[in-house]
Enzyme design. Structure first.
Site, PDB file in Angstrom:
ATOM      1  N   HIS A 157       6.575 -43.458 -33.135  1.00 31.97           N
ATOM      2  CA  HIS A 157       8.010 -43.221 -32.932  1.00 31.97           C
ATOM      3  C   HIS A 157       8.761 -44.229 -33.792  1.00 31.97           C
ATOM      4  O   HIS A 157       9.181 -45.267 -33.333  1.00 31.97           O
ATOM      5  CB  HIS A 157       8.339 -43.410 -31.453  1.00 31.97           C
ATOM      6  CG  HIS A 157       9.783 -43.207 -31.129  1.00 31.97           C
ATOM      7  ND1 HIS A 157      10.433 -42.021 -31.323  1.00 31.97           N
ATOM      8  CD2 HIS A 157      10.701 -44.057 -30.612  1.00 31.97           C
ATOM      9  CE1 HIS A 157      11.697 -42.149 -30.930  1.00 31.97           C
ATOM     10  NE2 HIS A 157      11.884 -43.375 -30.497  1.00 31.97           N
ATOM     11  N   GLY A 166      17.545 -45.557 -17.398  1.00 30.55           N
ATOM     12  CA  GLY A 166      17.091 -45.637 -16.003  1.00 30.55           C
ATOM     13  C   GLY A 166      18.050 -44.930 -15.048  1.00 30.55           C
ATOM     14  O   GLY A 166      17.633 -44.174 -14.164  1.00 30.55           O
ATOM     15  N   GLY A 212      13.826 -50.578 -14.796  1.00 31.78           N
ATOM     16  CA  GLY A 212      14.914 -50.590 -15.778  1.00 31.78           C
ATOM     17  C   GLY A 212      15.988 -49.662 -15.237  1.00 31.78           C
ATOM     18  O   GLY A 212      15.752 -48.465 -15.043  1.00 31.78           O
ATOM     19  N   ASP A 257      15.401 -53.254 -11.369  1.00 36.96           N
ATOM     20  CA  ASP A 257      15.891 -53.953 -12.558  1.00 36.96           C
ATOM     21  C   ASP A 257      15.839 -55.443 -12.271  1.00 36.96           C
ATOM     22  O   ASP A 257      15.894 -55.868 -11.116  1.00 36.96           O
ATOM     23  CB  ASP A 257      17.334 -53.525 -12.885  1.00 36.96           C
ATOM     24  CG  ASP A 257      17.712 -53.787 -14.341  1.00 36.96           C
ATOM     25  OD1 ASP A 257      17.810 -52.814 -15.114  1.00 36.96           O
ATOM     26  OD2 ASP A 257      17.911 -54.964 -14.714  1.00 36.96           O
ATOM     27  N   ILE A 261       8.966 -45.936 -21.971  1.00 39.78           N
ATOM     28  CA  ILE A 261       9.990 -45.510 -22.940  1.00 39.78           C
ATOM     29  C   ILE A 261      10.445 -46.696 -23.799  1.00 39.78           C
ATOM     30  O   ILE A 261      11.015 -46.528 -24.865  1.00 39.78           O
ATOM     31  CB  ILE A 261      11.208 -44.869 -22.217  1.00 39.78           C
ATOM     32  CG1 ILE A 261      10.768 -43.745 -21.270  1.00 39.78           C
ATOM     33  CG2 ILE A 261      12.218 -44.338 -23.214  1.00 39.78           C
ATOM     34  CD1 ILE A 261      11.923 -42.986 -20.594  1.00 39.78           C
ATOM     35  N   THR A 262      10.183 -47.890 -23.316  1.00 38.42           N
ATOM     36  CA  THR A 262      10.657 -49.101 -24.008  1.00 38.42           C
ATOM     37  C   THR A 262      10.131 -49.155 -25.447  1.00 38.42           C
ATOM     38  O   THR A 262       8.962 -48.871 -25.702  1.00 38.42           O
ATOM     39  CB  THR A 262      10.196 -50.346 -23.213  1.00 38.42           C
ATOM     40  OG1 THR A 262      10.716 -50.244 -21.888  1.00 38.42           O
ATOM     41  CG2 THR A 262      10.683 -51.630 -23.858  1.00 38.42           C
ATOM     42  N   ASN A 263      11.007 -49.535 -26.362  1.00 38.58           N
ATOM     43  CA  ASN A 263      10.665 -49.640 -27.791  1.00 38.58           C
ATOM     44  C   ASN A 263      10.220 -51.048 -28.175  1.00 38.58           C
ATOM     45  O   ASN A 263      10.587 -51.996 -27.492  1.00 38.58           O
ATOM     46  CB  ASN A 263      11.912 -49.286 -28.620  1.00 38.58           C
ATOM     47  CG  ASN A 263      11.984 -47.810 -28.920  1.00 38.58           C
ATOM     48  OD1 ASN A 263      10.975 -47.182 -29.207  1.00 38.58           O
ATOM     49  ND2 ASN A 263      13.193 -47.259 -28.886  1.00 38.58           N
ATOM     50  N   ARG A 266      13.660 -50.498 -34.450  1.00 40.27           N
ATOM     51  CA  ARG A 266      12.972 -50.564 -33.149  1.00 40.27           C
ATOM     52  C   ARG A 266      12.034 -51.774 -33.131  1.00 40.27           C
ATOM     53  O   ARG A 266      11.845 -52.415 -32.101  1.00 40.27           O
ATOM     54  CB  ARG A 266      12.183 -49.274 -32.920  1.00 40.27           C
ATOM     55  CG  ARG A 266      13.058 -48.040 -32.753  1.00 40.27           C
ATOM     56  CD  ARG A 266      12.208 -46.787 -32.591  1.00 40.27           C
ATOM     57  NE  ARG A 266      13.012 -45.591 -32.414  1.00 40.27           N
ATOM     58  CZ  ARG A 266      13.405 -44.800 -33.429  1.00 40.27           C
ATOM     59  NH1 ARG A 266      13.063 -45.086 -34.660  1.00 40.27           N
ATOM     60  NH2 ARG A 266      14.123 -43.727 -33.177  1.00 40.27           N
TER      61      ARG A 266
HETATM   62  P1  A3D Z   1      19.600 -50.671 -21.299  1.00 41.03           P
HETATM   63  O1  A3D Z   1      20.740 -49.832 -20.894  1.00 41.03           O
HETATM   64  O2  A3D Z   1      19.865 -52.012 -21.908  1.00 41.03           O
HETATM   65  O3  A3D Z   1      18.641 -50.866 -20.027  1.00 41.03           O
HETATM   66  C1  A3D Z   1      17.540 -51.699 -20.030  1.00 41.03           C
HETATM   67  C2  A3D Z   1      17.486 -52.359 -18.655  1.00 41.03           C
HETATM   68  O4  A3D Z   1      16.268 -53.105 -18.576  1.00 41.03           O
HETATM   69  C3  A3D Z   1      18.652 -53.329 -18.395  1.00 41.03           C
HETATM   70  O5  A3D Z   1      19.362 -52.920 -17.246  1.00 41.03           O
HETATM   71  C4  A3D Z   1      17.954 -54.670 -18.185  1.00 41.03           C
HETATM   72  O6  A3D Z   1      18.567 -55.492 -17.210  1.00 41.03           O
HETATM   73  C5  A3D Z   1      16.569 -54.217 -17.740  1.00 41.03           C
HETATM   74  N1  A3D Z   1      15.535 -55.235 -17.886  1.00 41.03           N
HETATM   75  C6  A3D Z   1      15.384 -56.155 -18.874  1.00 41.03           C
HETATM   76  N2  A3D Z   1      14.316 -56.915 -18.616  1.00 41.03           N
HETATM   77  C7  A3D Z   1      13.782 -56.491 -17.444  1.00 41.03           C
HETATM   78  C8  A3D Z   1      12.663 -56.874 -16.664  1.00 41.03           C
HETATM   79  N3  A3D Z   1      11.874 -57.880 -17.033  1.00 41.03           N
HETATM   80  N4  A3D Z   1      12.419 -56.192 -15.535  1.00 41.03           N
HETATM   81  C9  A3D Z   1      13.199 -55.176 -15.139  1.00 41.03           C
HETATM   82  N5  A3D Z   1      14.269 -54.752 -15.834  1.00 41.03           N
HETATM   83  C10 A3D Z   1      14.544 -55.409 -16.977  1.00 41.03           C
HETATM   84  O7  A3D Z   1      18.650 -49.880 -22.324  1.00 41.03           O
HETATM   85  P2  A3D Z   1      18.358 -48.296 -22.354  1.00 41.03           P
HETATM   86  O8  A3D Z   1      18.136 -47.804 -20.971  1.00 41.03           O
HETATM   87  O9  A3D Z   1      19.346 -47.636 -23.225  1.00 41.03           O
HETATM   88  O10 A3D Z   1      16.972 -48.312 -23.166  1.00 41.03           O
HETATM   89  C11 A3D Z   1      15.813 -48.849 -22.581  1.00 41.03           C
HETATM   90  C12 A3D Z   1      14.683 -48.940 -23.597  1.00 41.03           C
HETATM   91  O11 A3D Z   1      14.335 -47.628 -24.049  1.00 41.03           O
HETATM   92  C13 A3D Z   1      15.017 -49.740 -24.873  1.00 41.03           C
HETATM   93  O12 A3D Z   1      13.906 -50.535 -25.248  1.00 41.03           O
HETATM   94  C14 A3D Z   1      15.254 -48.648 -25.912  1.00 41.03           C
HETATM   95  O13 A3D Z   1      15.004 -49.094 -27.231  1.00 41.03           O
HETATM   96  C15 A3D Z   1      14.239 -47.630 -25.468  1.00 41.03           C
HETATM   97  N6  A3D Z   1      14.461 -46.267 -25.963  1.00 41.03           N
HETATM   98  C16 A3D Z   1      13.359 -45.560 -26.325  1.00 41.03           C
HETATM   99  C17 A3D Z   1      13.480 -44.275 -26.774  1.00 41.03           C
HETATM  100  C18 A3D Z   1      12.257 -43.509 -27.168  1.00 41.03           C
HETATM  101  O14 A3D Z   1      12.350 -42.369 -27.550  1.00 41.03           O
HETATM  102  C19 A3D Z   1      10.954 -44.139 -27.095  1.00 41.03           C
HETATM  103  C20 A3D Z   1      14.742 -43.674 -26.866  1.00 41.03           C
HETATM  104  C21 A3D Z   1      15.856 -44.418 -26.488  1.00 41.03           C
HETATM  105  C22 A3D Z   1      15.705 -45.724 -26.021  1.00 41.03           C
END
Ligand code: A3D
Length: 325
Positions: free
Chosen positions: A181, A15, A10, A34, A124-126, A94
């Site tokens: 969470h 990431g 990611g 990614d 970390i994914t939700n 979430r």
């Molecule tokens: P974002 O900036 O959208 O990044 C996610 C990345 O994942 C994108 O670049 C996508 O292209 C990539 N992706 C999608 N599918 C695939 C795949 N099959 N293989 C590889 N890469 C892929 O999101 P973000 O970085 O802001 O957040 C990522 C995740 O973390 C989300 O699910 C959020 O809900 C979660 N999150 C969790 C917390 C916790 O405290 C647990 C906090 C904040 C965000």
């Protein structure tokens, strides 16, 4: 000794921030992956080009992990941090992400199984507690090597709000948050302290009031939503990335930090096989210990509500993907 290898699956908001922090802290060589072509390569190159300015040595590469074979990019990783999937937008919970992100966990889990079975994996994914469970199932890795990041972030939010309330250094505020969470998380007032003084004592000392602490607890529970509402285009990423880096460092340096994390609970907290937020010790073997604290009746009731919510999400995963049954 060879540098550690850190694979980030990611290359989105979290990431990219993870890659930058891991570089600045010289934690090892970093591969950013990614599904998107160009984004991981671009972010890796951009951060590599900051290294001469900031003076850190780390090899940064980007890889497109669009099919099973392309996961060879993570081969031999010591730590894998998974943020692949979609974040929420205003108005989404979430849990609304479950269907899409479960498919992503399947692809990532199979990649881990084939190419990085010895890694320490931080998800970390939700929705976090269900996704880390699914990732463990799909990857087949030992449960102590697969953990979810949420508690460090939730307690960091709690600590920030408390430090603000008391106008003291964040360094002197400890706090932790139990449970899943989500909206049912349990920020623990009794076990949170300022300079070692528990919050209930600070209320008695007149430093604050119960109402103000209740409001802070509420703000902590909704801390993620507060940021989503402000950003409008995604969710928090600086604090989530910093939190996962702390967990990764504890593993790589065998620090044995006591941190809250979504960990496999089997025979502790009255659970038999569920990922949920609890304090753990993270060292060279991964999650080396689940710290079972004593909960009072109120805390136990809140924890049980949170556990029920996580169990509901796990059941939903099983329904969507029968291979998890
Ligand atoms: P974002 O900036 O959208 O990044 C996610 C990345 O994942 C994108 O670049 C996508 O292209 C990539 N992706 C999608 N599918 C695939 C795949 N099959 N293989 C590889 N890469 C892929 O999101 P973000 O970085 O802001 O957040 C990522 C995740 O973390 C989300 O699910 C959020 O809900 C979660 N999150 C969790 C917390 C916790 O405290 C647990 C906090 C904040 C965000």
């Amino acid at each position: 000794m060879a540098r550690a290898k850190i694979a980030l699956i990611g290359a989105g908001q979290i990431g990219g921030t993870l890659a930058h922090l891991a570089g600045l802290k010289e934690m090892g060589d970093i591969v950013v992956c990614d599904i998107a072509e160009g984004v991981p390569q671009g972010k890796a190159l951009d951060i590599a080009e900051s290294a001469p300015v900031d003076g850190f040595d780390a090899k940064l590469t980007g890889a497109t992990t669009s099919d099973a074979a392309s996961y060879s990019a993570i081969a031999g990783a010591d730590v894998v941090i998974v943020t692949a999937g979609v974040p929420r937008k205003p108005g989404m919970s979430r849990d609304d992400l479950l269907g899409i992100n479960l498919k992503v966990m399947k692809a990532v889990g199979e990649g881990l199984k084939a190419h990085a079975p010895d890694a320490f994996v931080i998800c970390i994914t939700n929705p976090l507690d269900a996704m880390v469970w699914a990732l463990r199932e799909f990857s087949g890795l030992p449960a102590q090597k697969v953990v979810g990041m949420a508690g460090v972030l939730d307690s960091a939010r709690f600590r920030h709000f408390l430090a603000d309330e008391f106008d003291v250094s964040v360094k002197d505020v400890t706090a932790f948050v139990l449970g899943g969470h989500g909206d049912t998380m349990v920020p623990s007032v009794r076990y949170s302290t300022v300079g070692g003084i528990p919050l209930p004592d600070l209320i008695e000392m007149g430093w604050t009031s119960k109402d103000r602490i209740d409001a802070i607890v509420d703000r902590t529970r909704n801390g993620g939503g507060e940021i989503v509402a402000l950003l409008k285009t995604g969710s928090a990423f600086y604090a989530p990335a910093a939190s996962a880096i702390q967990m990764a460092e504890s593993y790589l340096k065998d620090q044995r930090r006591v941190l809250p994390a979504a960990a496999w609970c089997d025979g502790v907290y009255g659970l038999n096989g569920l990922y949920v937020g609890v304090p753990v010790v993270i060292g060279a073997a991964g999650v080396e210990k689940v710290v079972e604290i004593r909960l009072n009746a109120d805390e136990k009731a809140m924890f049980d509500t949170s556990v029920n919510a996580v169990q509901g999400l796990v059941a939903a995963c099983r329904e969507i993907d029968p291979s998890l049954a």
